[in-house]
Design a protein around this motif. Structure first.
Motif, mmCIF file in Angstrom:
data_model
loop_
_atom_site.group_PDB
_atom_site.id
_atom_site.type_symbol
_atom_site.label_atom_id
_atom_site.label_comp_id
_atom_site.label_asym_id
_atom_site.label_seq_id
_atom_site.Cartn_x
_atom_site.Cartn_y
_atom_site.Cartn_z
ATOM 1 N N HIS A 1 38.755 -32.597 55.084
ATOM 2 C CA HIS A 1 40.063 -32.159 55.581
ATOM 3 C C HIS A 1 40.866 -33.298 56.198
ATOM 4 O O HIS A 1 42.016 -33.099 56.597
ATOM 5 C CB HIS A 1 39.897 -31.031 56.602
ATOM 6 C CG HIS A 1 39.147 -31.416 57.833
ATOM 7 N ND1 HIS A 1 37.941 -32.090 57.801
ATOM 8 C CD2 HIS A 1 39.428 -31.230 59.149
ATOM 9 C CE1 HIS A 1 37.516 -32.291 59.035
ATOM 10 N NE2 HIS A 1 38.401 -31.794 59.869
ATOM 11 N N ARG A 2 40.288 -34.501 56.260
ATOM 12 C CA ARG A 2 41.003 -35.678 56.756
ATOM 13 C C ARG A 2 41.378 -36.626 55.616
ATOM 14 O O ARG A 2 42.475 -37.180 55.608
ATOM 15 C CB ARG A 2 40.137 -36.436 57.759
ATOM 16 C CG ARG A 2 39.804 -35.661 59.022
ATOM 17 C CD ARG A 2 40.877 -35.824 60.075
ATOM 18 N NE ARG A 2 40.451 -35.244 61.322
ATOM 19 C CZ ARG A 2 40.725 -34.012 61.731
ATOM 20 N NH1 ARG A 2 41.468 -33.213 60.968
ATOM 21 N NH2 ARG A 2 40.276 -33.554 62.882
ATOM 22 N N ASP B 1 34.459 -28.143 55.791
ATOM 23 C CA ASP B 1 35.735 -28.854 55.708
ATOM 24 C C ASP B 1 36.501 -28.494 54.436
ATOM 25 O O ASP B 1 37.737 -28.468 54.436
ATOM 26 C CB ASP B 1 35.503 -30.358 55.786
ATOM 27 C CG ASP B 1 35.046 -30.813 57.169
ATOM 28 O OD1 ASP B 1 35.184 -30.018 58.118
ATOM 29 O OD2 ASP B 1 34.543 -31.949 57.288
ATOM 30 N N GLU C 1 40.903 -26.218 63.272
ATOM 31 C CA GLU C 1 41.606 -27.145 62.389
ATOM 32 C C GLU C 1 42.934 -26.550 61.911
ATOM 33 O O GLU C 1 43.929 -27.265 61.782
ATOM 34 C CB GLU C 1 40.728 -27.513 61.194
ATOM 35 C CG GLU C 1 39.496 -28.330 61.560
ATOM 36 C CD GLU C 1 39.837 -29.664 62.211
ATOM 37 O OE1 GLU C 1 40.907 -30.216 61.915
ATOM 38 O OE2 GLU C 1 39.027 -30.145 63.019
ATOM 39 N N GLN D 1 43.241 -39.795 61.503
ATOM 40 C CA GLN D 1 44.408 -38.954 61.769
ATOM 41 C C GLN D 1 45.675 -39.795 61.897
ATOM 42 O O GLN D 1 46.749 -39.385 61.440
ATOM 43 C CB GLN D 1 44.164 -38.124 63.029
ATOM 44 C CG GLN D 1 43.052 -37.097 62.857
ATOM 45 C CD GLN D 1 43.069 -36.029 63.930
ATOM 46 O OE1 GLN D 1 44.023 -35.286 64.062
ATOM 47 N NE2 GLN D 1 42.001 -35.949 64.698
ATOM 48 N N ARG D 2 45.557 -40.981 62.489
ATOM 49 C CA ARG D 2 46.733 -41.860 62.561
ATOM 50 C C ARG D 2 47.127 -42.350 61.163
ATOM 51 O O ARG D 2 48.308 -42.500 60.846
ATOM 52 C CB ARG D 2 46.454 -43.042 63.491
ATOM 53 C CG ARG D 2 46.357 -42.653 64.967
ATOM 54 C CD ARG D 2 46.423 -43.865 65.859
ATOM 55 N NE ARG D 2 45.299 -44.762 65.675
ATOM 56 C CZ ARG D 2 44.130 -44.663 66.329
ATOM 57 N NH1 ARG D 2 43.963 -43.697 67.218
ATOM 58 N NH2 ARG D 2 43.163 -45.527 66.113
ATOM 59 N N LEU E 1 46.689 -40.639 58.436
ATOM 60 C CA LEU E 1 47.372 -39.511 57.802
ATOM 61 C C LEU E 1 48.834 -39.459 58.224
ATOM 62 O O LEU E 1 49.721 -39.146 57.421
ATOM 63 C CB LEU E 1 46.680 -38.205 58.170
ATOM 64 C CG LEU E 1 45.407 -37.861 57.393
ATOM 65 C CD1 LEU E 1 44.739 -36.629 57.988
ATOM 66 C CD2 LEU E 1 45.711 -37.637 55.920
ATOM 67 N N ALA E 2 49.087 -39.742 59.488
ATOM 68 C CA ALA E 2 50.469 -39.736 59.976
ATOM 69 C C ALA E 2 51.293 -40.807 59.263
ATOM 70 O O ALA E 2 52.460 -40.583 58.915
ATOM 71 C CB ALA E 2 50.490 -39.956 61.489
ATOM 72 N N ALA F 1 45.502 -26.782 64.703
ATOM 73 C CA ALA F 1 46.076 -28.124 64.834
ATOM 74 C C ALA F 1 47.233 -28.341 63.862
ATOM 75 O O ALA F 1 48.064 -29.224 64.072
ATOM 76 C CB ALA F 1 44.996 -29.180 64.598
ATOM 77 N N LEU F 2 47.283 -27.521 62.805
ATOM 78 C CA LEU F 2 48.365 -27.602 61.819
ATOM 79 C C LEU F 2 49.380 -26.480 62.011
ATOM 80 O O LEU F 2 50.196 -26.221 61.122
ATOM 81 C CB LEU F 2 47.779 -27.515 60.405
ATOM 82 C CG LEU F 2 46.841 -28.650 59.984
ATOM 83 C CD1 LEU F 2 46.124 -28.290 58.682
ATOM 84 C CD2 LEU F 2 47.624 -29.949 59.811
ATOM 85 N N ASP G 1 37.519 -40.777 63.662
ATOM 86 C CA ASP G 1 38.311 -39.590 63.351
ATOM 87 C C ASP G 1 39.762 -39.765 63.803
ATOM 88 O O ASP G 1 40.698 -39.396 63.087
ATOM 89 C CB ASP G 1 37.695 -38.357 64.032
ATOM 90 C CG ASP G 1 38.327 -37.066 63.541
ATOM 91 O OD1 ASP G 1 38.147 -36.722 62.361
ATOM 92 O OD2 ASP G 1 39.006 -36.404 64.344
ATOM 93 N N ALA G 2 39.945 -40.349 64.987
ATOM 94 C CA ALA G 2 41.303 -40.580 65.486
ATOM 95 C C ALA G 2 42.054 -41.559 64.587
ATOM 96 O O ALA G 2 43.255 -41.397 64.325
ATOM 97 C CB ALA G 2 41.253 -41.102 66.919
#
Length: 325
Positions: A146-147, A24, A56, A302-303, A305-306, A59-60, A298-299
């Motif tokens: 990375h998260r 990561d 990964e 990611q939310r 991070l948003a 995804a970016l 993990d989801a």
């Protein structure tokens, strides 16, 4: 010494150790445009590591940068003259880390920064007696690296401020949020704060004040929810320092100050109930439930991070080609 030139997409970095954390960290560096050499002695894992980094980056919208990753099995295979940063991600054992750093000091260019991802061993102990103390730093990521945006740049007794500041600049280029820890003490910054909370949480469970589930809910849906918007210092400015100071005078005397882990924690560890990896922690974790929880976690990250996107450092533009080979 002019350690670590100003960051650019021409930066070259080495990650030593291709475990979960090392893989990561390689993603973090690659998404910032660095050319990354990942040293993993088990050659059978190289394909999976490349797939992970590629996925990964894709995804970016940076799949084209996956070509900047190279995997090798030994330090001898690294093209050392190019390297500006080395991040050690080997197991958390002092002797192993000391051996790796002794080799890195001999192999890496004199201006390259040598960093350890150790979560608890001070960089001053890892690099004790080695030449070039100014370029030795801690670089502590949090799983998954990375998260979770935070990374701690930790100065040892001999670390030079310029090296630390340049490393922090590179981490910003990679989309991470660096904090500079100016004294090398156990737990650095974030883990000390985290353990202060955990000590009180497990103490309250020991005393029968709250269940593990209620402790988690109190943090996630109470003050922890507010931490997305403001940390504990800024939060006090919002609420009023007078209110906090008055509450502190009432509460602090009754807070746990034990120098040993809570009973409930020690009992779980002694019984082998150490969490998901053992199939049981504070609750059973059969495989289907374990996989589902990790996916949910993990989801959720990611939310999160948003939600924080406007406060995170921007990544280099996708069309930035100055570092392409």
């Amino acid at each position: 010494m002019n350690y670590l030139p100003q960051p650019s997409t021409r930066s070259h970095a080495v990650v030593v150790g291709g475990g979960t954390m090392g893989a990561d960290v390689a993603v973090v560096l690659a998404r910032g445009g660095c050319t990354v050499t990942l040293v993993e002695r088990d050659a059978s894992r190289h394909g999976r590591l490349a797939e992970h980094v590629t996925a990964e980056l894709a995804a970016l919208d940076r799949a084209a940068w996956a070509g900047r990753l190279r995997t090798v099995t030994t330090l001898a295979e690294v093209h050392w003259p190019d390297q500006q940063l080395v991040v050690e991600c080997v197991p958390e054992q002092l002797a192993i880390k000391q051996q790796v750093f002794a080799e890195l000091v001999a192999l890496a260019p004199a201006a390259a920064v040598l960093a350890s991802n150790s979560s608890g061993i001070p960089i001053s102990r890892i690099g004790a007696g080695l030449a070039g103390q100014g370029r030795l730093l801690g670089l502590h990521f949090f799983m998954p690296a990375h998260r979770v945006p935070l990374v701690e740049v930790v100065m040892g007794e001999g670390s030079e401020l310029q090296a630390a500041e340049r490393l922090a600049d590179l981490m910003r280029q990679c989309g991470s949020v660096p904090v500079l820890v100016r004294k090398d003490l156990p737990g650095f910054l974030a883990n000390r704060l985290q353990h202060a909370l955990a000590r009180e949480a497990f103490s309250m469970i020991d005393q029968g004040i709250a269940t593990p589930e209620d402790v988690d809910a109190a943090v996630r849906f109470g003050f922890g929810f507010r931490f997305l918007a403001a940390g504990p210092v800024l939060q006090r400015d919002h609420a009023g320092l007078d209110v906090h100071c008055a509450a502190a005078a009432t509460i602090y005397e009754s807070l746990c100050n034990s120098a040993t882990p809570a009973r409930v924690l020690r009992e779980h560890v002694a019984a082998g109930r150490i969490g998901m990896k053992a199939g049981e922690g504070f609750q059973p974790w059969p495989e289907p439930q374990r996989s589902a929880e990790r996916a949910r976690y993990d989801a959720a990250l990611q939310r999160g991070l948003a939600l924080l996107a406007d406060d995170l450092p921007p990544l280099p533009p996708v069309n930035d080609t100055q570092g392409q080979a």
